[in-house]
Design a protein around this motif. Structure first.
Motif, mmCIF file in Angstrom:
data_model
loop_
_atom_site.group_PDB
_atom_site.id
_atom_site.type_symbol
_atom_site.label_atom_id
_atom_site.label_comp_id
_atom_site.label_asym_id
_atom_site.label_seq_id
_atom_site.Cartn_x
_atom_site.Cartn_y
_atom_site.Cartn_z
ATOM 1 N N MET A 1 -3.162 -7.887 -0.924
ATOM 2 C CA MET A 1 -1.719 -7.908 -0.678
ATOM 3 C C MET A 1 -1.237 -6.584 -0.107
ATOM 4 O O MET A 1 -0.031 -6.396 0.088
ATOM 5 C CB MET A 1 -0.960 -8.173 -1.979
ATOM 6 C CG MET A 1 -1.309 -9.501 -2.595
ATOM 7 S SD MET A 1 -0.405 -9.775 -4.106
ATOM 8 C CE MET A 1 -1.319 -11.187 -4.737
ATOM 9 N N GLU A 2 -2.180 -5.655 0.187
ATOM 10 C CA GLU A 2 -1.760 -4.307 0.546
ATOM 11 C C GLU A 2 -0.852 -4.219 1.771
ATOM 12 O O GLU A 2 -0.027 -3.334 1.857
ATOM 13 C CB GLU A 2 -2.911 -3.309 0.642
ATOM 14 C CG GLU A 2 -4.269 -3.657 1.193
ATOM 15 C CD GLU A 2 -5.164 -4.531 0.317
ATOM 16 O OE1 GLU A 2 -4.739 -5.612 -0.103
ATOM 17 O OE2 GLU A 2 -6.310 -4.143 0.098
ATOM 18 N N ARG B 1 -7.487 6.255 -5.076
ATOM 19 C CA ARG B 1 -6.668 5.867 -6.227
ATOM 20 C C ARG B 1 -5.884 4.586 -5.980
ATOM 21 O O ARG B 1 -5.762 3.753 -6.870
ATOM 22 C CB ARG B 1 -5.685 6.993 -6.544
ATOM 23 C CG ARG B 1 -6.342 8.126 -7.285
ATOM 24 C CD ARG B 1 -5.389 8.594 -8.338
ATOM 25 N NE ARG B 1 -5.778 9.878 -8.859
ATOM 26 C CZ ARG B 1 -4.966 10.659 -9.552
ATOM 27 N NH1 ARG B 1 -3.711 10.276 -9.737
ATOM 28 N NH2 ARG B 1 -5.371 11.792 -10.032
ATOM 29 N N VAL B 2 -5.339 4.456 -4.777
ATOM 30 C CA VAL B 2 -4.559 3.249 -4.468
ATOM 31 C C VAL B 2 -5.474 2.033 -4.553
ATOM 32 O O VAL B 2 -5.121 1.008 -5.141
ATOM 33 C CB VAL B 2 -3.894 3.343 -3.078
ATOM 34 C CG1 VAL B 2 -3.244 2.019 -2.705
ATOM 35 C CG2 VAL B 2 -2.856 4.460 -3.064
ATOM 36 N N ARG B 3 -6.685 2.170 -3.986
ATOM 37 C CA ARG B 3 -7.616 1.049 -4.013
ATOM 38 C C ARG B 3 -7.959 0.643 -5.449
ATOM 39 O O ARG B 3 -7.956 -0.528 -5.807
ATOM 40 C CB ARG B 3 -8.887 1.431 -3.239
ATOM 41 C CG ARG B 3 -9.717 0.241 -2.838
ATOM 42 C CD ARG B 3 -10.501 0.407 -1.551
ATOM 43 N NE ARG B 3 -9.717 0.547 -0.336
ATOM 44 C CZ ARG B 3 -8.972 -0.412 0.219
ATOM 45 N NH1 ARG B 3 -8.879 -1.597 -0.352
ATOM 46 N NH2 ARG B 3 -8.298 -0.191 1.329
ATOM 47 N N LYS B 4 -8.215 1.642 -6.277
ATOM 48 C CA LYS B 4 -8.582 1.360 -7.665
ATOM 49 C C LYS B 4 -7.419 0.668 -8.400
ATOM 50 O O LYS B 4 -7.618 -0.301 -9.138
ATOM 51 C CB LYS B 4 -8.945 2.682 -8.365
ATOM 52 C CG LYS B 4 -9.601 2.460 -9.714
ATOM 53 C CD LYS B 4 -10.042 3.766 -10.349
ATOM 54 C CE LYS B 4 -10.013 3.616 -11.858
ATOM 55 N NZ LYS B 4 -9.694 4.848 -12.556
ATOM 56 N N THR B 5 -6.216 1.180 -8.161
ATOM 57 C CA THR B 5 -5.050 0.608 -8.844
ATOM 58 C C THR B 5 -4.805 -0.832 -8.406
ATOM 59 O O THR B 5 -4.494 -1.697 -9.227
ATOM 60 C CB THR B 5 -3.800 1.461 -8.534
ATOM 61 O OG1 THR B 5 -4.109 2.826 -8.810
ATOM 62 C CG2 THR B 5 -2.630 1.039 -9.404
ATOM 63 N N LEU B 6 -4.979 -1.102 -7.108
ATOM 64 C CA LEU B 6 -4.819 -2.471 -6.601
ATOM 65 C C LEU B 6 -5.766 -3.408 -7.336
ATOM 66 O O LEU B 6 -5.393 -4.517 -7.736
ATOM 67 C CB LEU B 6 -5.149 -2.518 -5.102
ATOM 68 C CG LEU B 6 -4.088 -2.024 -4.128
ATOM 69 C CD1 LEU B 6 -4.693 -1.819 -2.744
ATOM 70 C CD2 LEU B 6 -2.909 -2.985 -4.058
ATOM 71 N N SER B 7 -6.990 -2.931 -7.556
ATOM 72 C CA SER B 7 -7.970 -3.802 -8.180
ATOM 73 C C SER B 7 -7.660 -4.007 -9.674
ATOM 74 O O SER B 7 -7.735 -5.122 -10.180
ATOM 75 C CB SER B 7 -9.381 -3.238 -7.942
ATOM 76 O OG SER B 7 -10.013 -2.916 -9.143
ATOM 77 N N TRP C 1 0.835 -1.213 0.000
ATOM 78 C CA TRP C 1 0.000 0.000 0.000
ATOM 79 C C TRP C 1 0.868 1.260 0.000
ATOM 80 O O TRP C 1 0.666 2.158 -0.815
ATOM 81 C CB TRP C 1 -0.935 -0.009 1.234
ATOM 82 C CG TRP C 1 -1.823 1.197 1.282
ATOM 83 C CD1 TRP C 1 -1.486 2.445 1.699
ATOM 84 C CD2 TRP C 1 -3.177 1.269 0.855
ATOM 85 N NE1 TRP C 1 -2.540 3.309 1.568
ATOM 86 C CE2 TRP C 1 -3.600 2.606 1.048
ATOM 87 C CE3 TRP C 1 -4.082 0.346 0.321
ATOM 88 C CZ2 TRP C 1 -4.897 3.027 0.726
ATOM 89 C CZ3 TRP C 1 -5.374 0.763 0.014
ATOM 90 C CH2 TRP C 1 -5.765 2.102 0.209
ATOM 91 N N GLU C 2 1.840 1.312 0.902
ATOM 92 C CA GLU C 2 2.691 2.498 0.997
ATOM 93 C C GLU C 2 3.525 2.698 -0.268
ATOM 94 O O GLU C 2 3.763 3.823 -0.697
ATOM 95 C CB GLU C 2 3.610 2.393 2.226
ATOM 96 C CG GLU C 2 2.945 2.804 3.520
ATOM 97 C CD GLU C 2 2.216 4.145 3.404
ATOM 98 O OE1 GLU C 2 2.823 5.123 2.924
ATOM 99 O OE2 GLU C 2 1.020 4.195 3.770
#
Lengths: 279, 279
Positions: A130-131, A117-123, A97-98
């Motif tokens: 895995m964050e 944005r981080v959440r969207k990119t992870l998906s 995540w970081e």
């Protein structure tokens, strides 16, 4: 306006020979292209000029009209995101995540935008769940997707990937092809460096061939990938499909078109074959 | 004669809860050319590391079952003794090269065996000649291209006169032409009687030379057999891999063909087509 414009670019590392010898090329907004060439042709040195990591010794590079010699890497990085070959060299955070959030924090985005944005990119990259893991515990394929996530998260207009398919199995390449397709739909300009002629011939529409610091050829994928002479000069071989079609033409004399995908090749070959039964 | 045999082999790396290998029983005969394929993380590299005793002697973890190399249980044998039978080449040749000239590099192994000067010289010459790199004898390994480096790595293993050569994705960093030539040199070694075991994603290049294919998924062997047999069965497609394109095209054209007619190479495909394409 061009996404990238390279004018008579010359470069050498300190005390070394010229690595780039008069490169000139233009890339339009929304174009997708692959840079190919033997090891040592100067491909990675060239893309390091696209976000200002390296500055031309002669000639100039314009990124969305901005001269890279007059703008900082930080500034240019907002426009151009580069995913380098070895992801291990770029990770330094404690969690996935970081790692992904890092650039957004640097660009001073508000916390709720970062979160979203981080959440969207992870998906998008299939990294959900895995964050909280350390980037260094991921598999090779996951590390490469994380490296791409770190770039996609800040939404640069131009995305560059250096050898994205090395060490990837066919399924992972398929996932990468899907991501590239999606980025094209979003109007991104995409540039890859790759040796993987089979992968790029199926996924990119323009090929730039480099050899010994110069551009040897620049054209449509089917033209370049069926040009044995140019490919040999760059230490490449034809993609398997082109090879099959070239051989068929040599033996049987007539082939319609220059297919690049297995499916299209089957269609072309079927039209040559007289009707037969099942066996 | 059996070169390698595993009996109900399972292995779990220390700190991991998931077994990397599950109950694997395979046999590799002397003189075979074995291609091991499978998705990333399926256990291919782990399996080949059991063949020369790196597992369980260097990697910590829990091993069940047995690995027998030329009649000797690897558990009861030292890695240095096994190296007389088994030579191993990894993906990244740079990690394997340690000396200042190619000649020294290739002489390094035999020197450590305490052989006479004449014997060492003979072995070095044989190895350089076999890999067609005599012209690189006095070059510095680090200055060579990755294809050349990998050939040096193989030569430095060959000079130990191993009976089996194991290669784990040896062409991953090579440009296509270097990869193609490198694989040709493995074919020559196999013709001379050397047993080859190779983990590779470039199925199109290698399939025509392989005498046996082992397919792995999730730590298990899910299929094995002659290449034509394996590529006709459809198991590898289900785990996200692809047969050689020549096989795919053939199967699309002739749906109910017998498995032993499936072409593995472009040449074989063309021979089939010449019976189908009317002049």
């Amino acid at each position: 306006m061009e996404a990238l414009k390279v004018e008579d670019l010359w470069f050498r590392y300190e005390g070394g020979e010229w690595v780039l010898k008069g490169i000139s090329m233009k890339v339009s907004m929304g174009e997708d292209l692959a840079i190919v060439g033997a090891n040592g042709a100067g491909k990675t040195t060239l893309i390091k000029h696209f976000n200002g990591l390296l500055k031309p010794m002669k000639g100039r590079v314009l990124v969305l009209g901005k001269d890279t010699r007059k703008h900082s890497v930080a500034e240019l990085s907002k426009i151009v995101g580069i995913v380098f070959q070895n992801p291990l060299h770029m990770f330094f955070s404690n969690t996935v995540w970081e790692e992904i959030a890092f650039s957004l924090r640097n660009f001073n985005f508000p916390e709720e935008v970062i979160e979203k944005r981080v959440r969207k990119t992870l998906s998008i990259l299939g990294l959900e769940g895995m964050e909280d893991r350390s980037p260094f515990t991921l598999s090779g394929g996951e590390m490469r997707r994380l490296a791409l996530a770190c770039v996609l998260v800040y939404d640069p207009d131009i995305i560059i990937m250096d050898e994205p398919t090395v060490g990837q199995d066919p399924l992972q390449k398929e996932i990468l092809a899907e991501i590239i397709k999606m980025l094209k739909l979003q109007g991104k300009t995409i540039i890859v460096i790759s040796h993987d002629v089979d992968f790029i011939s199926e996924n990119f529409s323009r090929i730039v061939v480099m050899s010994k610091g110069q551009i040897l050829a620049d054209g449509k994928t089917d033209e370049i990938m069926y040009d044995t002479k140019i490919l040999r000069e760059a230490n490449l071989v034809e993609p398997i499909i082109a090879k099959i079609m070239i051989e068929i033409e040599r033996r049987f004399g007539r082939v319609g078109g220059r297919p690049l995908r297995t499916f299209d090749a089957i269609r072309v070959i079927r039209s040559l074959v007289r009707p037969v039964g099942g066996e | 004669m059996l070169a390698i045999k595993t009996e109900n082999l399972s292995f779990t790396y220390a700190g991991s809860r998931v077994p990397a290998l599950r109950n694997i029983s395979i046999e590799i005969k002397e003189g075979e050319f074995v291609l091991i394929i499978g998705p990333t993380g399926c256990g291919k590299s782990t399996l080949v590391r059991t063949f020369n005793g790196l597992i369980p002697h260097f990697y910590r973890g829990e091993m069940e079952g047995r690995v027998i190399v030329y009649g000797v249980d690897t558990r009861e044998s030292k890695v240095s003794d096994l190296s007389r039978y088994i030579g191993m080449v990894f993906q990244d040749p740079e990690n394997q090269l340690v000396t200042l000239t190619v000649e020294q590099e290739v002489a390094f192994g035999p020197e450590n065996l305490g052989l006479s000067k004449g014997d060492i010289k003979r072995r070095v010459e044989y190895s350089l000649r076999t890999m067609k790199i005599e012209h690189l004898k006095f070059r510095v390994p680090f200055e060579l291209s990755s294809g050349e480096q990998q050939k040096v790595a193989v030569a430095s293993i060959l000079s130990m006169y191993p009976r089996v050569l194991i290669l784990d994705e040896p062409t991953a960093h090579m440009d296509p032409l270097s990869a193609y030539e490198f694989i040709q040199s493995l074919k020559t070694l196999n013709d001379e009687g050397k047993t080859i075991v190779i983990v590779e994603h470039r199925i199109d290049f290698i399939a025509p030379f392989a005498t046996k294919v082992i397919v792995m998924n999730n730590g298990e062997v899910v299929d094995e057999g002659e290449p034509r047999e394996v590529f006709s069965r459809g198991i590898i497609e289900r785990i996200g891999l692809m047969p050689p394109r020549a096989s795919i095209i053939f199967k699309a054209l002739l749906k109910n063909s017998a498995w032993n007619k499936i072409p593995l190479s472009i040449e074989e495909l063309l021979d089939t087509l010449s019976e189908l394409i009317s002049y």
